[in-house]
Design a protein around this motif. Structure first.
Motif, PDB file in Angstrom:
ATOM      1  N   ALA A  42      48.743  42.381  56.133  1.00  0.00           N
ATOM      2  CA  ALA A  42      48.316  41.627  57.314  1.00  0.00           C
ATOM      3  C   ALA A  42      47.148  40.700  57.005  1.00  0.00           C
ATOM      4  CB  ALA A  42      47.934  42.583  58.435  1.00  0.00           C
ATOM      5  N   LEU A  43      46.289  41.098  56.069  1.00  0.00           N
ATOM      6  CA  LEU A  43      45.105  40.302  55.728  1.00  0.00           C
ATOM      7  C   LEU A  43      45.351  39.289  54.624  1.00  0.00           C
ATOM      8  CD1 LEU A  43      42.308  43.033  55.698  1.00  0.00           C
ATOM      9  CD2 LEU A  43      42.681  41.264  57.419  1.00  0.00           C
ATOM     10  N   GLU A  44      46.480  39.390  53.959  1.00  0.00           N
ATOM     11  CA  GLU A  44      46.749  38.561  52.788  1.00  0.00           C
ATOM     12  C   GLU A  44      46.528  37.081  53.085  1.00  0.00           C
ATOM     13  OE1 GLU A  44      50.720  38.138  50.449  1.00  0.00           O
ATOM     14  OE2 GLU A  44      49.763  40.078  49.992  1.00  0.00           O
ATOM     15  N   GLY A  45      45.768  36.466  52.211  1.00  0.00           N
ATOM     16  CA  GLY A  45      45.566  35.030  52.303  1.00  0.00           C
ATOM     17  C   GLY A  45      44.491  34.592  53.272  1.00  0.00           C
ATOM     18  N   THR A  46      43.642  35.513  53.726  1.00  0.00           N
ATOM     19  CA  THR A  46      42.581  35.085  54.632  1.00  0.00           C
ATOM     20  C   THR A  46      41.629  34.166  53.887  1.00  0.00           C
ATOM     21  OG1 THR A  46      41.209  37.007  54.137  1.00  0.00           O
ATOM     22  CG2 THR A  46      42.669  37.193  56.038  1.00  0.00           C
ATOM     23  N   SER A  47      41.095  33.227  54.614  1.00  0.00           N
ATOM     24  CA  SER A  47      40.231  32.232  53.978  1.00  0.00           C
ATOM     25  C   SER A  47      38.847  32.778  53.660  1.00  0.00           C
ATOM     26  CB  SER A  47      40.103  31.006  54.889  1.00  0.00           C
ATOM     27  OG  SER A  47      39.531  31.390  56.130  1.00  0.00           O
ATOM     28  N   THR A  48      38.507  33.936  54.175  1.00  0.00           N
ATOM     29  CA  THR A  48      37.174  34.490  53.930  1.00  0.00           C
ATOM     30  C   THR A  48      37.119  35.327  52.662  1.00  0.00           C
ATOM     31  OG1 THR A  48      37.622  36.494  55.199  1.00  0.00           O
ATOM     32  CG2 THR A  48      36.704  34.607  56.406  1.00  0.00           C
ATOM     33  N   GLY A  49      38.251  35.628  52.099  1.00  0.00           N
ATOM     34  CA  GLY A  49      38.287  36.490  50.923  1.00  0.00           C
ATOM     35  C   GLY A  49      38.198  37.960  51.296  1.00  0.00           C
ATOM     36  N   ASP A  51      40.464  39.803  52.344  1.00  0.00           N
ATOM     37  CA  ASP A  51      41.635  40.532  51.859  1.00  0.00           C
ATOM     38  C   ASP A  51      41.383  41.109  50.475  1.00  0.00           C
ATOM     39  OD1 ASP A  51      41.580  37.890  50.919  1.00  0.00           O
ATOM     40  OD2 ASP A  51      43.743  37.828  50.622  1.00  0.00           O
ATOM     41  N   GLN A  52      40.730  40.337  49.617  1.00  0.00           N
ATOM     42  CA  GLN A  52      40.449  40.827  48.269  1.00  0.00           C
ATOM     43  C   GLN A  52      39.413  41.946  48.286  1.00  0.00           C
ATOM     44  OE1 GLN A  52      39.375  37.368  46.022  1.00  0.00           O
ATOM     45  NE2 GLN A  52      41.441  36.525  46.036  1.00  0.00           N
ATOM     46  N   GLU A  53      38.410  41.796  49.135  1.00  0.00           N
ATOM     47  CA  GLU A  53      37.356  42.808  49.224  1.00  0.00           C
ATOM     48  C   GLU A  53      37.915  44.123  49.761  1.00  0.00           C
ATOM     49  OE1 GLU A  53      33.069  43.570  51.423  1.00  0.00           O
ATOM     50  OE2 GLU A  53      33.935  41.565  51.419  1.00  0.00           O
ATOM     51  N   ILE A  54      38.679  44.057  50.817  1.00  0.00           N
ATOM     52  CA  ILE A  54      39.227  45.277  51.402  1.00  0.00           C
ATOM     53  C   ILE A  54      40.251  45.906  50.466  1.00  0.00           C
ATOM     54  CG2 ILE A  54      41.124  44.331  52.793  1.00  0.00           C
ATOM     55  CD1 ILE A  54      38.695  46.907  54.115  1.00  0.00           C
ATOM     56  N   ALA A  55      41.000  45.094  49.752  1.00  0.00           N
ATOM     57  CA  ALA A  55      41.971  45.625  48.791  1.00  0.00           C
ATOM     58  C   ALA A  55      41.252  46.418  47.706  1.00  0.00           C
ATOM     59  CB  ALA A  55      42.787  44.498  48.182  1.00  0.00           C
ATOM     60  N   GLN A  56      40.136  45.907  47.230  1.00  0.00           N
ATOM     61  CA  GLN A  56      39.367  46.598  46.199  1.00  0.00           C
ATOM     62  C   GLN A  56      38.816  47.916  46.736  1.00  0.00           C
ATOM     63  OE1 GLN A  56      36.063  44.387  44.602  1.00  0.00           O
ATOM     64  NE2 GLN A  56      35.688  45.874  42.987  1.00  0.00           N
ATOM     65  N   ILE A  57      38.308  47.903  47.952  1.00  0.00           N
ATOM     66  CA  ILE A  57      37.777  49.125  48.555  1.00  0.00           C
ATOM     67  C   ILE A  57      38.889  50.156  48.716  1.00  0.00           C
ATOM     68  CG2 ILE A  57      36.817  50.087  50.694  1.00  0.00           C
ATOM     69  CD1 ILE A  57      35.234  47.394  50.918  1.00  0.00           C
ATOM     70  N   PHE A  58      40.050  49.720  49.185  1.00  0.00           N
ATOM     71  CA  PHE A  58      41.182  50.632  49.344  1.00  0.00           C
ATOM     72  C   PHE A  58      41.625  51.195  47.994  1.00  0.00           C
ATOM     73  CE2 PHE A  58      42.822  48.522  53.509  1.00  0.00           C
ATOM     74  CZ  PHE A  58      41.840  49.160  54.235  1.00  0.00           C
ATOM     75  N   GLN A  59      41.640  50.370  46.968  1.00  0.00           N
ATOM     76  CA  GLN A  59      42.031  50.836  45.635  1.00  0.00           C
ATOM     77  C   GLN A  59      41.050  51.884  45.114  1.00  0.00           C
ATOM     78  OE1 GLN A  59      42.375  47.231  43.366  1.00  0.00           O
ATOM     79  NE2 GLN A  59      44.421  46.758  44.136  1.00  0.00           N
ATOM     80  N   GLN A  60      39.767  51.663  45.345  1.00  0.00           N
ATOM     81  CA  GLN A  60      38.758  52.633  44.909  1.00  0.00           C
ATOM     82  C   GLN A  60      38.924  53.948  45.656  1.00  0.00           C
ATOM     83  OE1 GLN A  60      35.173  50.409  45.644  1.00  0.00           O
ATOM     84  NE2 GLN A  60      35.176  49.458  43.612  1.00  0.00           N
ATOM     85  N   ALA A  61      39.172  53.862  46.945  1.00  0.00           N
ATOM     86  CA  ALA A  61      39.381  55.069  47.744  1.00  0.00           C
ATOM     87  C   ALA A  61      40.628  55.807  47.273  1.00  0.00           C
ATOM     88  CB  ALA A  61      39.493  54.714  49.221  1.00  0.00           C
ATOM     89  N   GLN A  62      41.692  55.070  47.012  1.00  0.00           N
ATOM     90  CA  GLN A  62      42.933  55.685  46.540  1.00  0.00           C
ATOM     91  C   GLN A  62      42.716  56.369  45.204  1.00  0.00           C
ATOM     92  OE1 GLN A  62      45.814  55.711  48.445  1.00  0.00           O
ATOM     93  NE2 GLN A  62      46.450  57.222  46.959  1.00  0.00           N
ATOM     94  N   GLN A  63      41.966  55.753  44.323  1.00  0.00           N
ATOM     95  CA  GLN A  63      41.659  56.350  43.020  1.00  0.00           C
ATOM     96  C   GLN A  63      40.861  57.634  43.203  1.00  0.00           C
ATOM     97  OE1 GLN A  63      42.803  55.592  40.015  1.00  0.00           O
ATOM     98  NE2 GLN A  63      41.659  57.279  39.118  1.00  0.00           N
TER      99      GLN A  63
END
Length: 86
Positions: A42-49, A51-63
């Motif tokens: 849903a956040l993919e391609g947001t102009s604020t970036g 999406d990338q920040e939240i993706a990284q946080i989610f990846q860290q949490a998943q790890q």
């Protein structure tokens, strides 16, 4: 000081609790991953970036969840193995 029988019982209880908690965390991890992927899509391609920040946080949490499951499984195995030696 606990007797050998009491220690064995405590170790087996810890192993059982660790296995149960590992399963619960694994289920949460699966649910978390599914929800995180939906949010990322849903956040993919947001102009604020964001999406990338939240993706990284989610990846860290998943790890961290994956590592928690592994640690609990290792603790359960170690406790059971030690209990068998008593």
């Amino acid at each position: 000081m606990a007797s050998a029988g009491e220690l064995k019982q405590l170790l087996n209880q810890l192993a059982s609790d660790s296995e149960n908690t590992s399963g619960d965390v694994q289920q949460f991890s699966n649910d978390f991953d599914e929800q995180a992927q939906s949010i990322q899509a849903a956040l993919e391609g947001t102009s604020t970036g964001a999406d990338q920040e939240i993706a990284q946080i989610f990846q860290q949490a998943q790890q961290s969840l994956t590592e928690t499951v592994q640690a609990l499984q290792q603790a359960a195995q170690a406790a059971r193995e030690y209990a068998e030696q008593i």
